[in-house]
Structures are given as structure tokens and as C-alpha cells.
Enzyme design. Structure first.
Site, PDB file in Angstrom:
ATOM      1  N   HIS A  24     -13.495  24.300   3.974  1.00 42.52           N
ATOM      2  CA  HIS A  24     -12.388  25.635   4.314  1.00 42.52           C
ATOM      3  C   HIS A  24     -12.933  26.928   4.695  1.00 42.52           C
ATOM      4  O   HIS A  24     -12.164  27.501   5.286  1.00 42.52           O
ATOM      5  CB  HIS A  24     -11.893  25.747   2.454  1.00 42.52           C
ATOM      6  CG  HIS A  24     -11.660  24.921   2.035  1.00 42.52           C
ATOM      7  ND1 HIS A  24     -11.298  24.547   0.553  1.00 42.52           N
ATOM      8  CD2 HIS A  24     -10.822  23.677   2.449  1.00 42.52           C
ATOM      9  CE1 HIS A  24     -10.508  23.407   0.205  1.00 42.52           C
ATOM     10  NE2 HIS A  24     -10.362  22.820   1.435  1.00 42.52           N
ATOM     11  N   HIS A  68      -5.102  14.473   5.792  1.00 42.61           N
ATOM     12  CA  HIS A  68      -5.435  14.063   4.454  1.00 42.61           C
ATOM     13  C   HIS A  68      -5.456  15.212   3.655  1.00 42.61           C
ATOM     14  O   HIS A  68      -6.371  15.915   3.399  1.00 42.61           O
ATOM     15  CB  HIS A  68      -6.800  13.545   4.165  1.00 42.61           C
ATOM     16  CG  HIS A  68      -7.110  12.170   5.173  1.00 42.61           C
ATOM     17  ND1 HIS A  68      -7.045  12.003   6.329  1.00 42.61           N
ATOM     18  CD2 HIS A  68      -7.017  10.804   4.654  1.00 42.61           C
ATOM     19  CE1 HIS A  68      -7.161  10.640   6.908  1.00 42.61           C
ATOM     20  NE2 HIS A  68      -7.475  10.005   5.720  1.00 42.61           N
ATOM     21  N   SER A 115      -6.801  22.598   1.158  1.00 45.74           N
ATOM     22  CA  SER A 115      -6.694  23.079   2.636  1.00 45.74           C
ATOM     23  C   SER A 115      -5.178  23.261   3.100  1.00 45.74           C
ATOM     24  O   SER A 115      -5.081  24.348   4.072  1.00 45.74           O
ATOM     25  CB  SER A 115      -7.142  21.733   3.594  1.00 45.74           C
ATOM     26  OG  SER A 115      -6.388  20.744   3.272  1.00 45.74           O
ATOM     27  N   GLU A 117      -0.082  12.886   3.533  1.00 47.83           N
ATOM     28  CA  GLU A 117      -0.928  12.559   2.427  1.00 47.83           C
ATOM     29  C   GLU A 117      -0.257  10.936   2.019  1.00 47.83           C
ATOM     30  O   GLU A 117       0.995  10.774   2.104  1.00 47.83           O
ATOM     31  CB  GLU A 117      -0.801  13.521   1.343  1.00 47.83           C
ATOM     32  CG  GLU A 117      -1.049  13.103  -0.325  1.00 47.83           C
ATOM     33  CD  GLU A 117      -2.652  12.575  -0.334  1.00 47.83           C
ATOM     34  OE1 GLU A 117      -3.455  13.271   0.246  1.00 47.83           O
ATOM     35  OE2 GLU A 117      -2.818  11.639  -0.820  1.00 47.83           O
ATOM     36  N   ASP A 166       0.063   7.445   6.201  1.00 48.64           N
ATOM     37  CA  ASP A 166      -1.252   7.372   6.595  1.00 48.64           C
ATOM     38  C   ASP A 166      -1.646   8.317   7.765  1.00 48.64           C
ATOM     39  O   ASP A 166      -1.136   8.460   8.729  1.00 48.64           O
ATOM     40  CB  ASP A 166      -1.598   6.061   7.303  1.00 48.64           C
ATOM     41  CG  ASP A 166      -2.802   5.774   7.822  1.00 48.64           C
ATOM     42  OD1 ASP A 166      -3.708   6.380   7.365  1.00 48.64           O
ATOM     43  OD2 ASP A 166      -2.788   5.366   8.934  1.00 48.64           O
ATOM     44  N   GLY A 167      -2.585   9.296   7.498  1.00 41.73           N
ATOM     45  CA  GLY A 167      -2.949  10.302   8.131  1.00 41.73           C
ATOM     46  C   GLY A 167      -3.526   9.590   9.513  1.00 41.73           C
ATOM     47  O   GLY A 167      -3.469  10.660  10.492  1.00 41.73           O
ATOM     48  N   ASP A 203      -9.766  14.860   6.760  1.00 42.39           N
ATOM     49  CA  ASP A 203     -10.732  15.017   5.663  1.00 42.39           C
ATOM     50  C   ASP A 203     -10.484  13.877   4.572  1.00 42.39           C
ATOM     51  O   ASP A 203      -9.976  13.798   3.542  1.00 42.39           O
ATOM     52  CB  ASP A 203     -10.280  16.125   5.038  1.00 42.39           C
ATOM     53  CG  ASP A 203     -10.928  16.620   3.632  1.00 42.39           C
ATOM     54  OD1 ASP A 203     -12.063  16.119   3.816  1.00 42.39           O
ATOM     55  OD2 ASP A 203     -10.578  17.142   2.891  1.00 42.39           O
TER      56      ASP A 203
HETATM   57  C1  LIG Z   1     -10.801  14.885   0.372  1.00 44.48           C
HETATM   58  S1  LIG Z   1      -9.204  14.698  -0.096  1.00 44.48           S
HETATM   59  C2  LIG Z   1      -8.379  15.900   0.843  1.00 44.48           C
HETATM   60  C3  LIG Z   1      -8.771  17.174   0.338  1.00 44.48           C
HETATM   61  C4  LIG Z   1      -7.935  18.437   1.197  1.00 44.48           C
HETATM   62  N1  LIG Z   1      -7.934  18.109   2.682  1.00 44.48           N
HETATM   63  C5  LIG Z   1      -8.292  19.874   0.673  1.00 44.48           C
HETATM   64  O1  LIG Z   1      -9.422  20.187   1.618  1.00 44.48           O
HETATM   65  O2  LIG Z   1      -7.841  20.218  -0.041  1.00 44.48           O
HETATM   66  C6  LIG Z   1      -8.424  13.297   0.625  1.00 44.48           C
HETATM   67  C7  LIG Z   1      -7.160  12.951   0.379  1.00 44.48           C
HETATM   68  O3  LIG Z   1      -6.670  12.036   1.186  1.00 44.48           O
HETATM   69  C8  LIG Z   1      -5.678  11.113   0.536  1.00 44.48           C
HETATM   70  N2  LIG Z   1      -5.630   9.568   1.394  1.00 44.48           N
HETATM   71  C9  LIG Z   1      -6.543   8.721   1.176  1.00 44.48           C
HETATM   72  N3  LIG Z   1      -6.314   7.739   2.293  1.00 44.48           N
HETATM   73  C10 LIG Z   1      -5.371   8.433   3.062  1.00 44.48           C
HETATM   74  C11 LIG Z   1      -4.770   8.005   4.571  1.00 44.48           C
HETATM   75  N4  LIG Z   1      -4.961   6.778   5.053  1.00 44.48           N
HETATM   76  N5  LIG Z   1      -3.853   9.101   4.859  1.00 44.48           N
HETATM   77  C12 LIG Z   1      -3.641   9.757   4.175  1.00 44.48           C
HETATM   78  N6  LIG Z   1      -4.202  10.518   3.013  1.00 44.48           N
HETATM   79  C13 LIG Z   1      -5.085   9.778   2.466  1.00 44.48           C
HETATM   80  C14 LIG Z   1      -6.164  10.907  -0.837  1.00 44.48           C
HETATM   81  O4  LIG Z   1      -5.141  10.464  -1.792  1.00 44.48           O
HETATM   82  C15 LIG Z   1      -6.648  12.401  -0.949  1.00 44.48           C
HETATM   83  O5  LIG Z   1      -5.863  13.128  -1.510  1.00 44.48           O
END
Ligand SMILES: C[S@@+](CC[C@H](N)C(=O)[O-])C[C@H]1O[C@@H](n2cnc3c(N)ncnc32)[C@H](O)[C@@H]1O
Length: 280
Positions: free
Chosen positions: A18, A41, A101, A119, A143-144, A164
Site C-alpha cells: 500500500h 485482485h 487497496s 474480484e 477473473d482479474g 495482487d
Molecule cells: C491478496 S487479496 C487482495 C488484497 C487487496 N488487493 C488489497 O490490497 O487490499 C487477493 C484477492 O484476490 C481474489 N482472487 C483470487 N483469484 C482471483 C482471480 N483470478 N481474479 C480476481 N480475484 C481473485 C481473492 O478472493 C482475494 O480477495
């Protein structure tokens, strides 16, 4: 998928991510033209400290909470990060919630800028929709990695992509690299920031080696390890790979890393670095 970011919110790795994220957005905000922010993500955006998950993980205590209790934070990227955490998550002098984030990014962005937040997990998407009502942002349940094809390039000429992932899958680094290369092909001038874990398994070194082998220039690495890199069993450190970072951001971030290390070092054998992995 088992990953729940609430267990880890506000830990040292989140702090590093962050601090760097806000620094990148602040640099983008120095020029008048609007920019685009893509969070592939995004998570749920808002992590109440008294939730069972955050209390059980408790990792924020040795991360953001420790920094909030530190006197004489030097002016620069960390004090800017703490200013936003205070404005979003502190009531009185008590940390009530850890902003993720998406919320931090929107707080650092201007009215003219735009964000797309992706997400995959429905539960997290629901929470994200509840925590963010902001006409500058679009929330996508998807999917991100696919978003790097679907949402790039944006109509704005400038901007940032934060990647992320949870690193639960054994092939996460491969998937990430493939998607990142597609994203860079579609938007060669965009800034890309990739968070990665540093563990005994050392997947990140192989990933960085492969990234150096792509021929892509301007790759900056920012790392913070709170234990020796090869300590067994957990997250020893975290890094951010920045591709196309703004000019002189390395000089802005460099003094913050040894300071963060002094505050967050667990066993006194940690390390930090801000260095060009592949120069211009
Ligand atoms: C590390 S956390 C994100 C934290 C956030 N970026 C922050 O800094 O506050 C990863 C997130 O990615 C999500 N996730 C997992 N696979 C994903 C995908 N293929 N596409 C998008 N989101 C995904 C998970 O549910 C989780 O909420």
C-alpha cells in the site's frame, strides 16, 4: 479457494504494497490529465479490526498498528500512507478498520480519474460493493487476469495496474507472468505493479529471472523481508515488481524501506532493497 485476505489485512506485506501503491498514484496525480487504475485482485476493500477473521489472524498488530503507534514517522511515502489509513480507518485514536487497496487508491485519486476493481469471490465482491459507493469506480465480478485483456488499454493514456493475487495455486507465478505479458502488449506505456511473496520456496527469484529474460525494460524491484529469505514455513518477505514506474520514484521510495525495516523486522535478520532489476 480458501484464501481470505481478512486474516492478513494490515500485515507488513500489505503495508509495503500500500505504501508503494499510494506513491505510484500520487506520482500519476502530479500531471493534470486523468488516469486509469485497474486493481485485478481487489479483495473486499474494508477490513473491520473487530471481525473474527482479522482478530484470529491478528497480523495487523505487527504491521499497520505498530506504525500508527510510532512517533516521528519521516515525511514521505510512509507518512502519506498513514495519513490515508487514519482518514479512512481510525476513529479517535483507535484503528477500527484496515482499508484495502481499492479504498486507499480511491482516496489517493482525483475526481477526474477512474478505477476498475476486479474480484472473483462472490462473498468478497458483495462486501466490496457495500464498502465502495463511488462514481469513479466500476466493480467487476470476474477473473482479474482476464481483465488485462478485456479492460486494457483504457481510454485514458496514463495509469496503473495493480496485480495482487493470493498465490494459492502452485502455478500462480506462471499464470501471472503470461497475463502480465498480455497486459503489457495491450498497454505498453501503462505502469504495472505486481505484488509477490518471498518464501523459502523461492518462486519469486525464478519469476524475476524470467521477467528479466523477456527483454522488457524499466523493471524496478522494491522488497521488504522481516526474516531471512530462507526461514522455513512462512512469509519471510514481500516484494513489488514495478514495470514502467514513474521517473524518480525509486529515489522517493528508497529512504522509506530501511525505516520500515527497522520498525517491522521480526528477527533482526531481515533486509530491504529498492533496485533496478532491468534498467531503462
Ligand atoms: C491478496 S487479496 C487482495 C488484497 C487487496 N488487493 C488489497 O490490497 O487490499 C487477493 C484477492 O484476490 C481474489 N482472487 C483470487 N483469484 C482471483 C482471480 N483470478 N481474479 C480476481 N480475484 C481473485 C481473492 O478472493 C482475494 O480477495
Amino acid at each position: 479457494m480458501n484464501y481470505r485476505h481478512a486474516y492478513h489485512a494490515g500485515n507488513f506485506a500489505d503495508v509495503l504494497k500500500h505504501v508503494v501503491l499510494i506513491a505510484l498514484l500520487d506520482y500519476l496525480g502530479r500531471k493534470p490529465s486523468p488516469f486509469f487504475y485497474l486493481d485485478t485482485h481487489a479483495g473486499r476493500g474494508w477490513y473491520p479490526v473487530d471481525s473474527a477473521e482479522t482478530q484470529r489472524g491478528g497480523e495487523y498488530r505487527a504491521g499497520v498498528l505498530r506504525l500508527l503507534g510510532t512517533d516521528a514517522v519521516p515525511l514521505g511515502p510512509v507518512s502519506r500512507y498513514l495519513e490515508l489509513v487514519r482518514s479512512l480507518g481510525v476513529e479517535g485514536d483507535k484503528l477500527v478498520a484496515i482499508p484495502g487497496s481499492p479504498l486507499l487508491a480511491l482516496a489517493a485519486m482525483r475526481d477526474c480519474d477512474e478505477a476498475s476493481l476486479c474480484e472473483l469471490e462472490s462473498r468478497e465482491v458483495l462486501a466490496l460493493r457495500r464498502s465502495i459507493r463511488d462514481s469513479r469506480s466500476h466493480i467487476h465480478e470476474r477473473d482479474g487476469y482476464g481483465a488485462l485483456t478485456a479492460l486494457l488499454p483504457p481510454k485514458q493514456k496514463r495509469g496503473l495496474v495493480l496485480i495482487d493475487p493470493p498465490y494459492e495455486a502452485a502455478d500462480e507465478f506462471e499464470k501471472l507472468k503470461a497475463a502480465l505479458l498480455v497486459g503489457l502488449q495491450r498497454w505498453p506505456t501503462g505502469i504495472f505493479a505486481v505484488w509477490y511473496p518471498i518464501t523459502q520456496e523461492d518462486g519469486c527469484s525464478r519469476f524475476l529471472e524470467r521477467m528479466a529474460g523477456t527483454g522488457i525494460r524499466k523493471q524496478l524491484v522494491v522488497e521488504l523481508c522481516i526474516q531471512r529469505d530462507d526461514s522455513p514455513g512462512g512469509l519471510n518477505g514481500a516484494g513489488m515488481l514495478l514495470i514502467n514506474p514513474p521517473w524518480q520514484i525509486d529515489e522517493y521510495l528508497a529512504p522509506a524501506l530501511p525505516w520500515l525495516l527497522r520498525q517491522l523486522n521480526a528477527d533482526g535478520r531481515g533486509r530491504s532493497r529498492v533496485s533496478w532489476h532491468v534498467p531503462e
